[in-house]
Design an enzyme around this catalytic site. Structure first.
Site, PDB file in Angstrom:
ATOM      1  N   ARG A  73     -13.948   4.289   7.028  1.00  0.00           N
ATOM      2  CA  ARG A  73     -13.545   3.857   8.366  1.00  0.00           C
ATOM      3  C   ARG A  73     -13.516   5.107   9.250  1.00  0.00           C
ATOM      4  O   ARG A  73     -12.614   5.948   9.124  1.00  0.00           O
ATOM      5  CB  ARG A  73     -12.201   3.147   8.286  1.00  0.00           C
ATOM      6  CG  ARG A  73     -12.299   1.860   7.453  1.00  0.00           C
ATOM      7  CD  ARG A  73     -11.006   1.405   6.862  1.00  0.00           C
ATOM      8  NE  ARG A  73     -10.459   2.388   5.935  1.00  0.00           N
ATOM      9  CZ  ARG A  73      -9.256   2.257   5.359  1.00  0.00           C
ATOM     10  NH1 ARG A  73      -8.520   1.200   5.604  1.00  0.00           N
ATOM     11  NH2 ARG A  73      -8.820   3.184   4.533  1.00  0.00           N
ATOM     12  N   GLU A  83      -3.230   6.940   0.505  1.00  0.00           N
ATOM     13  CA  GLU A  83      -2.381   5.755   0.377  1.00  0.00           C
ATOM     14  C   GLU A  83      -2.794   4.958  -0.849  1.00  0.00           C
ATOM     15  O   GLU A  83      -3.938   5.031  -1.301  1.00  0.00           O
ATOM     16  CB  GLU A  83      -2.484   4.840   1.614  1.00  0.00           C
ATOM     17  CG  GLU A  83      -1.787   5.379   2.844  1.00  0.00           C
ATOM     18  CD  GLU A  83      -1.651   4.320   3.943  1.00  0.00           C
ATOM     19  OE1 GLU A  83      -1.754   3.105   3.650  1.00  0.00           O
ATOM     20  OE2 GLU A  83      -1.433   4.723   5.100  1.00  0.00           O
ATOM     21  N   ARG A 112     -11.758   3.408   2.067  1.00  0.00           N
ATOM     22  CA  ARG A 112     -11.057   2.399   1.286  1.00  0.00           C
ATOM     23  C   ARG A 112     -11.819   2.194  -0.016  1.00  0.00           C
ATOM     24  O   ARG A 112     -12.972   1.787  -0.025  1.00  0.00           O
ATOM     25  CB  ARG A 112     -10.962   1.090   2.071  1.00  0.00           C
ATOM     26  CG  ARG A 112     -10.524  -0.125   1.261  1.00  0.00           C
ATOM     27  CD  ARG A 112      -9.151   0.026   0.567  1.00  0.00           C
ATOM     28  NE  ARG A 112      -8.101   0.383   1.474  1.00  0.00           N
ATOM     29  CZ  ARG A 112      -7.396  -0.490   2.206  1.00  0.00           C
ATOM     30  NH1 ARG A 112      -7.670  -1.776   2.141  1.00  0.00           N
ATOM     31  NH2 ARG A 112      -6.420  -0.064   2.979  1.00  0.00           N
TER      32      ARG A 112
END
Length: 315
Positions: free
Chosen positions: A225, A281, A210
């Site tokens: 993650r 994303e 992220r």
């Protein structure tokens, strides 16, 4: 300043990790007044302004009774210095309607972050397709035949629903194609729903990163993650372990390319997800990981965010 946070119910916050809570805490530390409401509290009557039943909050510093409600007036959203849309996904019909109410509030003078139209225009999985130079090979389709052809070309693929979150509904199919037909039928509802298919990126073992971008600029650390055991999903909600680490050269390249573009569209805060060198994303609805990065690195992410918010309001 008076800051209104449109968010999930306060009693659902896990304040030891909640990003919205960390924003509120830093804003209160600077002397700003904190208000909250849920999307269901927002309404609009003919001839009037968009209003909400709001809670004026004081953060107590206690771990359990962490907030005190000082008043609960009905206020027009345009009366606040800033409205921060922090409702968690899913981006369902109620979220969609909330963005339209917030957009009307903008027309009445409210300053809303992230911009409601930009929230609608950047569905978090589809948004990567605009930036193909940074992604792995990707297919968006309803067609089972196209999925089979994509699998034949790439051999090892990931399939996921466009409206999934937290790792829900993600499948990996290897070269043997085991259960590919059944997985496609499950995800696309026999051709009724669109799905995303991507070439598998083996660097997932090093984590699904992220990368936070605030006011067009990257936070210098990501949160990797890392999947645990035999799991292919790194999402924290799916049991992944969060490890903060400095941005790689490629992470920074992606963030610095997308950051100014997205900021110019009204996206003050964006969470880019990357596996290896590939963008996967573009999260705009309620990006998280502030506290995990701050606690592990000492870099004050909430302070960077409130700095950017104050600068945007002053501009």
């Amino acid at each position: 300043m008076n800051l209104l946070f449109v968010a999930d119910p306060l009693d659902s916050f896990k304040i030891y990790k909640d990003t919205t809570f960390s924003m509120m805490r830093e804003a209160q530390r600077r002397g700003h007044r904190i208000w909250s409401c849920e999307p269901r509290h927002i309404g609009w009557r003919t001839g009037g302004q968009v209003q909400a039943l709001v809670n004026e909050l004081t953060l107590t510093g206690q771990p359990d009774a962490w907030y005190r409600i000082d008043s609960t007036p009905l206020r027009a959203l345009a009366e606040f210095d800033a409205v921060l849309m922090r409702k968690d996904p899913p981006f369902d019909s109620e979220f969609f309607y909330a963005t339209h109410l917030l957009e009307q509030a903008e027309r009445e003078g409210a300053r809303v972050f992230n911009k409601p139209a930009a929230l609608r225009d950047h569905p978090e999985k589809l948004a990567i397709m605009e930036f193909a130079q940074f992604t792995s090979p990707t297919l968006v389709t309803r067609s089972a035949a196209e999925v089979r052809a994509f699998h034949a070309e790439h051999q090892d693929i990931i399939l996921k629903p466009l409206d999934g979150m937290g790792g829900m509904g993600i499948f990996r199919v290897k070269a043997d194609g085991l259960n590919l037909g059944s997985i496609v039928e499950t995800l696309n509802k026999d051709g009724a729903e669109t799905i995303m298919v991507q070439r598998f990126v083996p660097e997932i073992v090093q984590g699904d990163k992220r990368i936070l971008v605030i006011g067009g600029k990257p936070v210098p650390f990501s949160l990797a993650r890392i999947p645990q055991g035999s799991e292919v999903r790194g999402n924290l909600a799916a049991g992944g372990k969060g490890v903060a680490q400095p941005l790689t050269e490629r992470d920074r390249e992606i963030a610095e390319a997308l950051g100014p573009v997205l900021a110019a569209r009204g996206l003050l805060l964006v969470g880019l997800d990357a596996i290896g060198d590939c963008l996967t994303e573009v999260n705009v609805t309620s990006p998280t990981c502030f506290q995990e990065i701050s606690e592990q690195t000492g870099f004050d992410v909430p302070a960077m965010f409130i700095d950017a918010l104050e600068a945007a309001l002053a501009a």
